[in-house]
Motif scaffolding. Structure first.
Motif, PDB file in Angstrom:
ATOM      1  N   MET A  92       3.282 -13.127  -2.888  1.00 17.10           N
ATOM      2  CA  MET A  92       3.488 -11.721  -2.558  1.00 17.10           C
ATOM      3  C   MET A  92       4.230 -11.022  -3.694  1.00 17.10           C
ATOM      4  N   ILE A  93       3.793  -9.801  -4.007  1.00 19.02           N
ATOM      5  CA  ILE A  93       4.458  -8.997  -5.021  1.00 19.02           C
ATOM      6  C   ILE A  93       4.830  -7.664  -4.398  1.00 19.02           C
ATOM      7  N   SER A  94       5.779  -6.996  -4.990  1.00 16.55           N
ATOM      8  CA  SER A  94       6.176  -5.694  -4.446  1.00 16.55           C
ATOM      9  C   SER A  94       5.256  -4.611  -5.004  1.00 16.55           C
ATOM     10  N   MET A  95       5.106  -3.555  -4.230  1.00 17.65           N
ATOM     11  CA  MET A  95       4.252  -2.449  -4.647  1.00 17.65           C
ATOM     12  C   MET A  95       5.027  -1.515  -5.576  1.00 17.65           C
ATOM     13  N   VAL A  96       4.287  -0.753  -6.357  1.00 13.28           N
ATOM     14  CA  VAL A  96       4.881   0.261  -7.206  1.00 13.28           C
ATOM     15  C   VAL A  96       5.422   1.359  -6.290  1.00 13.28           C
ATOM     16  N   PRO A  97       6.612   1.863  -6.561  1.00 18.32           N
ATOM     17  CA  PRO A  97       7.147   2.924  -5.704  1.00 18.32           C
ATOM     18  C   PRO A  97       6.223   4.145  -5.690  1.00 18.32           C
ATOM     19  N   ARG A  98       6.117   4.785  -4.533  1.00 18.79           N
ATOM     20  CA  ARG A  98       5.265   5.965  -4.398  1.00 18.79           C
ATOM     21  C   ARG A  98       5.938   7.172  -5.026  1.00 18.79           C
ATOM     22  N   ARG A  99       5.108   8.089  -5.498  1.00 18.75           N
ATOM     23  CA  ARG A  99       5.607   9.330  -6.096  1.00 18.75           C
ATOM     24  C   ARG A  99       6.086  10.274  -5.005  1.00 18.75           C
ATOM     25  N   ASN A 100       7.139  11.036  -5.308  1.00 18.91           N
ATOM     26  CA  ASN A 100       7.627  12.048  -4.375  1.00 18.91           C
ATOM     27  C   ASN A 100       6.752  13.288  -4.379  1.00 18.91           C
ATOM     28  N   THR A 101       6.155  13.580  -5.530  1.00 17.95           N
ATOM     29  CA  THR A 101       5.316  14.767  -5.657  1.00 17.95           C
ATOM     30  C   THR A 101       4.205  14.504  -6.664  1.00 17.95           C
ATOM     31  N   LEU A 102       3.141  15.273  -6.568  1.00 20.49           N
ATOM     32  CA  LEU A 102       2.038  15.181  -7.527  1.00 20.49           C
ATOM     33  C   LEU A 102       2.091  16.325  -8.533  1.00 20.49           C
ATOM     34  N   ALA A 103       3.094  17.164  -8.434  1.00 20.02           N
ATOM     35  CA  ALA A 103       3.216  18.324  -9.327  1.00 20.02           C
ATOM     36  C   ALA A 103       3.223  17.879 -10.785  1.00 20.02           C
ATOM     37  N   GLY A 104       2.319  18.467 -11.569  1.00 20.05           N
ATOM     38  CA  GLY A 104       2.241  18.192 -13.001  1.00 20.05           C
ATOM     39  C   GLY A 104       1.628  16.850 -13.359  1.00 20.05           C
ATOM     40  N   LYS A 105       1.084  16.132 -12.431  1.00 24.09           N
ATOM     41  CA  LYS A 105       0.528  14.797 -12.678  1.00 24.09           C
ATOM     42  C   LYS A 105      -0.987  14.866 -12.916  1.00 24.09           C
ATOM     43  N   THR A 106      -1.527  13.791 -13.472  1.00 18.23           N
ATOM     44  CA  THR A 106      -2.971  13.652 -13.642  1.00 18.23           C
ATOM     45  C   THR A 106      -3.462  12.679 -12.578  1.00 18.23           C
ATOM     46  N   VAL A 107      -4.386  13.147 -11.740  1.00 10.84           N
ATOM     47  CA  VAL A 107      -4.933  12.335 -10.650  1.00 10.84           C
ATOM     48  C   VAL A 107      -6.359  11.952 -11.027  1.00 10.84           C
ATOM     49  N   CYS A 108      -6.615  10.662 -11.120  1.00 18.02           N
ATOM     50  CA  CYS A 108      -7.950  10.169 -11.459  1.00 18.02           C
ATOM     51  C   CYS A 108      -8.639   9.682 -10.193  1.00 18.02           C
ATOM     52  N   MET A 109      -9.856  10.177  -9.989  1.00 16.73           N
ATOM     53  CA  MET A 109     -10.671   9.765  -8.848  1.00 16.73           C
ATOM     54  C   MET A 109     -11.636   8.680  -9.329  1.00 16.73           C
ATOM     55  N   VAL A 110     -11.664   7.554  -8.624  1.00 22.50           N
ATOM     56  CA  VAL A 110     -12.547   6.445  -9.005  1.00 22.50           C
ATOM     57  C   VAL A 110     -13.365   6.035  -7.796  1.00 22.50           C
ATOM     58  N   TRP A 111     -14.674   5.982  -7.970  1.00 19.06           N
ATOM     59  CA  TRP A 111     -15.582   5.584  -6.899  1.00 19.06           C
ATOM     60  C   TRP A 111     -15.671   4.069  -6.876  1.00 19.06           C
ATOM     61  N   ASN A 112     -15.517   3.487  -5.694  1.00 20.03           N
ATOM     62  CA  ASN A 112     -15.617   2.029  -5.576  1.00 20.03           C
ATOM     63  C   ASN A 112     -16.845   1.610  -4.768  1.00 20.03           C
ATOM     64  N   ARG A 113     -17.834   2.469  -4.753  1.00 25.20           N
ATOM     65  CA  ARG A 113     -19.100   2.259  -4.032  1.00 25.20           C
ATOM     66  C   ARG A 113     -18.907   2.232  -2.514  1.00 25.20           C
ATOM     67  N   ALA A 114     -17.759   2.726  -2.036  1.00 23.02           N
ATOM     68  CA  ALA A 114     -17.525   2.796  -0.597  1.00 23.02           C
ATOM     69  C   ALA A 114     -18.405   3.892  -0.010  1.00 23.02           C
ATOM     70  N   PHE A 115     -18.677   3.787   1.271  1.00 25.02           N
ATOM     71  CA  PHE A 115     -19.570   4.703   1.961  1.00 25.02           C
ATOM     72  C   PHE A 115     -19.107   6.152   1.814  1.00 25.02           C
ATOM     73  N   LYS A 116     -19.933   6.971   1.225  1.00 28.49           N
ATOM     74  CA  LYS A 116     -19.716   8.415   1.075  1.00 28.49           C
ATOM     75  C   LYS A 116     -18.484   8.785   0.252  1.00 28.49           C
ATOM     76  N   ALA A 117     -17.928   7.859  -0.501  1.00 31.85           N
ATOM     77  CA  ALA A 117     -16.780   8.199  -1.344  1.00 31.85           C
ATOM     78  C   ALA A 117     -17.184   9.201  -2.407  1.00 31.85           C
ATOM     79  N   ASP A 118     -18.448   9.181  -2.828  1.00 32.20           N
ATOM     80  CA  ASP A 118     -18.916  10.158  -3.806  1.00 32.20           C
ATOM     81  C   ASP A 118     -18.941  11.572  -3.222  1.00 32.20           C
ATOM     82  N   VAL A 119     -18.860  11.694  -1.900  1.00 33.89           N
ATOM     83  CA  VAL A 119     -18.787  12.988  -1.234  1.00 33.89           C
ATOM     84  C   VAL A 119     -17.324  13.362  -0.958  1.00 33.89           C
ATOM     85  N   THR A 120     -16.544  12.401  -0.507  1.00 32.13           N
ATOM     86  CA  THR A 120     -15.161  12.703  -0.110  1.00 32.13           C
ATOM     87  C   THR A 120     -14.207  12.844  -1.292  1.00 32.13           C
TER      88      THR A 120
END
Length: 162
Positions: free
Chosen positions: A74-102
């Motif tokens: 078991m490993i610990s997770m990376v701490p979650r961000r408090n805000t997304l302000a000013g950040k770069t959000v990358c969307m990656v499709w993992n071939r999940a059902f309708k992810a290319d739509v959502t």
């Protein structure tokens, strides 16, 4: 002649029931013997365990879990961000059902909530690969890692549960 036939039939019925009773008794006897052997072996194991434990008065029993032992570290997770302000959000499709739509819909919602973020569409990123194993490394994982670094990705959003 009738009484003799009846007696033969009656004798045969008695013999059959006697055989069934004998077989039942033999099975019961075998079950009792098995139970006695199990109890004796547990007692012997407990005495052996007491001797190994240094003469402790309480028997020690070892139990094997049917669940088994964990094999994943078991490993610990990376701490979650408090805000997304000013950040770069990358969307990656993992071939999940309708992810290319959502994924595009999520990107639009995030832009409305945080006007100063940069959203990189799933069409600009490589498709998320299947997990690789040490004996079968996946080159697609390296390509995705390089693309995330190149885009300056702060947050990754991938796939959906359908």
């Amino acid at each position: 002649m009738e009484p003799i036939k009846m007696r033969s039939f009656e004798l045969l019925r008695i013999l059959k029931s006697s055989c069934r009773a004998s077989a039942f008794r033999a099975v019961c006897f075998a079950g009792v013997i098995s139970l006695v052997l199990v109890v004796l072996s547990l007692s012997a194991a407990a005495q052996k365990s007491v001797a190994v434990q240094g003469g402790s008065a309480k028997p020690v029993y070892s139990v094997v879990s049917p669940i088994g032992e964990g094999t994943v570290k078991m490993i610990s997770m990376v701490p979650r961000r408090n805000t997304l302000a000013g950040k770069t959000v990358c969307m990656v499709w993992n071939r999940a059902f309708k992810a290319d739509v959502t994924l595009p819909a999520l990107g639009e919602q995030l832009k409305q909530l945080y006007p100063d973020i940069r959203v990189v569409s799933h069409t600009e990123m490589p498709v998320a690969p299947m997990p690789s194993t040490p004996d079968n490394p996946n080159k697609d994982a390296e390509n995705l890692r390089a693309a995330l670094k190149e885009q300056g990705c702060s947050v990754l959003v991938t796939g959906n549960g359908g």
